[in-house]
Design a protein around this motif. Sequence first.
Motif, PDB file in Angstrom:
ATOM      1  N   VAL A 189     103.692 -45.416  21.857  1.00 39.69           N
ATOM      2  CA  VAL A 189     102.286 -44.628  22.810  1.00 39.69           C
ATOM      3  C   VAL A 189     103.202 -43.254  22.899  1.00 39.69           C
ATOM      4  O   VAL A 189     104.189 -43.009  23.049  1.00 39.69           O
ATOM      5  N   TYR A 190     102.540 -43.111  22.496  1.00 40.16           N
ATOM      6  CA  TYR A 190     102.497 -41.173  21.903  1.00 40.16           C
ATOM      7  C   TYR A 190     102.185 -40.391  23.868  1.00 40.16           C
ATOM      8  O   TYR A 190     100.753 -41.180  23.875  1.00 40.16           O
ATOM      9  N   GLY A 191     102.037 -39.322  24.412  1.00 38.34           N
ATOM     10  CA  GLY A 191     101.694 -38.887  25.567  1.00 38.34           C
ATOM     11  C   GLY A 191     101.586 -37.017  25.422  1.00 38.34           C
ATOM     12  O   GLY A 191     103.438 -36.798  24.599  1.00 38.34           O
ATOM     13  N   GLY A 192     100.690 -36.337  26.038  1.00 36.39           N
ATOM     14  CA  GLY A 192     100.864 -35.323  25.527  1.00 36.39           C
ATOM     15  C   GLY A 192     101.302 -34.518  26.359  1.00 36.39           C
ATOM     16  O   GLY A 192     100.820 -34.889  27.761  1.00 36.39           O
ATOM     17  N   TYR A 193     102.392 -33.723  26.857  1.00 35.01           N
ATOM     18  CA  TYR A 193     103.035 -32.897  27.631  1.00 35.01           C
ATOM     19  C   TYR A 193     102.717 -31.688  27.346  1.00 35.01           C
ATOM     20  O   TYR A 193     102.961 -30.768  26.785  1.00 35.01           O
ATOM     21  N   MET A 194     103.579 -30.831  28.011  1.00 39.82           N
ATOM     22  CA  MET A 194     103.372 -28.865  27.577  1.00 39.82           C
ATOM     23  C   MET A 194     104.281 -29.075  27.431  1.00 39.82           C
ATOM     24  O   MET A 194     104.345 -27.706  26.646  1.00 39.82           O
ATOM     25  N   ASP A 195     105.889 -29.394  27.984  1.00 41.70           N
ATOM     26  CA  ASP A 195     106.720 -28.453  26.811  1.00 41.70           C
ATOM     27  C   ASP A 195     107.270 -29.749  26.406  1.00 41.70           C
ATOM     28  O   ASP A 195     108.892 -29.787  26.830  1.00 41.70           O
TER      29      ASP A 195
END
Lengths: 243, 243
Positions: A168-174
């Motif tokens: 499971v990959y998650g898109g984050y800001m930093d």
Amino acid sequence: MLLSKAQIKLITGLHQKKYRNKTGLFLAEGPKVVRELLNSGLQLHSLLTTDDISKWPNGTLQVSDTELKKLSALKNPGTTLGIFYIPDPVEARVDGLVLALDAVRDPGNLGTLIRLADWYGISSIVCSEDTADCFNPKVVQATMGSIARVRLHYLNLREFLNHCPNPVYGGYMDSDSVYSTTLSENAVLVLGNEGQGISDEVSQVIDHRISIPRFGENGTTESLNVATAGAILINEFRRPTGR
Amino acid sequence: MLLSKAQIKLITGLHQKKYRNKTGLFLAEGPKVVRELLNSGLQLHSLLTTDDISKWPNGTLQVSDTELKKLSALKNPGTTLGIFYIPDPVEARVDGLVLALDAVRDPGNLGTLIRLADWYGISSIVCSEDTADCFNPKVVQATMGSIARVRLHYLNLREFLNHCPNPVYGGYMDSDSVYSTTLSENAVLVLGNEGQGISDEVSQVIDHRISIPRFGENGTTESLNVATAGAILINEFRRPTGR
């Protein structure tokens, strides 16, 4: 011809999720979108147009501009409004790339993400229960017909991800650059809410946090919009590697 | 305090391009966008807020919700409205990656593309004269402040591209895959109009036609929206190669 009060009530009721769930019907507006849904084999309940009815299936009702405007959920109603049956639920697929949305709220963003999924051959999107409803008329319009080919599953997202066999990959800001992260072919990509990003609850079941690096020297750029970031990240998963 | 008729006329006039050009001023709405423009050093003409004025620069005018609503060009006006001076024109840069827009008309799309350019460190966007005006209040809002860092140049696009020393790439629906095209570091990327794509006139000066391949098996998917396609293509130019 004039519509009956009951017909008007049915159609305007479908602007609301509660009534869509109760009747199992949804609205699609605009000739292009309606045509796409007809071609894709979705079951039609009824069709209304201000256009020449001979261009449309038998049983299409001719209405005036004023009538259509009253029924429309959009600022700029097109010439044609279709009422379709919501397809029967199917099990969410877990093979290949699966898109997961955690509380994406804006109908335009959700529509764009469904259209993107369609383009990239992603047939399942799993959504937290507080994600916008995919049969909201504004979402249906923004998908430009892709809603007929991509299935959305509303469920307990944390539960689903917790039992998912794939990374499971998650898109984050930093966090880590997406460019230097190994992206699995069988994977789930999670995108978060417009303002809050991925919730703490869902973050606990993310295996890999990924980000799109900022290239500007200026550190103050607002984050990318979720649909834009989604486009770039989905492309990173799908593009051939090692060019 | 009550605004004078002349003040009201000035502000609502700035909804229109003609009046923006005449006065050299533009409107920015919403506290986040206004704050970004102030921080970026753009020259302020005046500022109005329904908020606590002590949070804003000296000279900020306190207005009521009703007054602000009358002045706003947006459906959902924020609490704050700024009037800024349009920065002096500078020469378009031709080094690095330059974005070129051929008749992009939707304010939301233009705003998203400006925000993307800012994220990817692209400081110049050249536009055909019939592209939406970047100082349209809806565009300014959609850029979320990036309008302060990215300069747009409205010019004869065909002329500009014809004299450009770097290779010119254009985004099309069905041409060579972007994945198998060599992308130059110094380049111009042209994106076209929402409905028509790149015009015939501009197409004549494109060196390389590139497309984002469809991954779905279904050939009927509508093309990607110009802002979404722009995000994917800009990322392809900017991402490190050979991952």
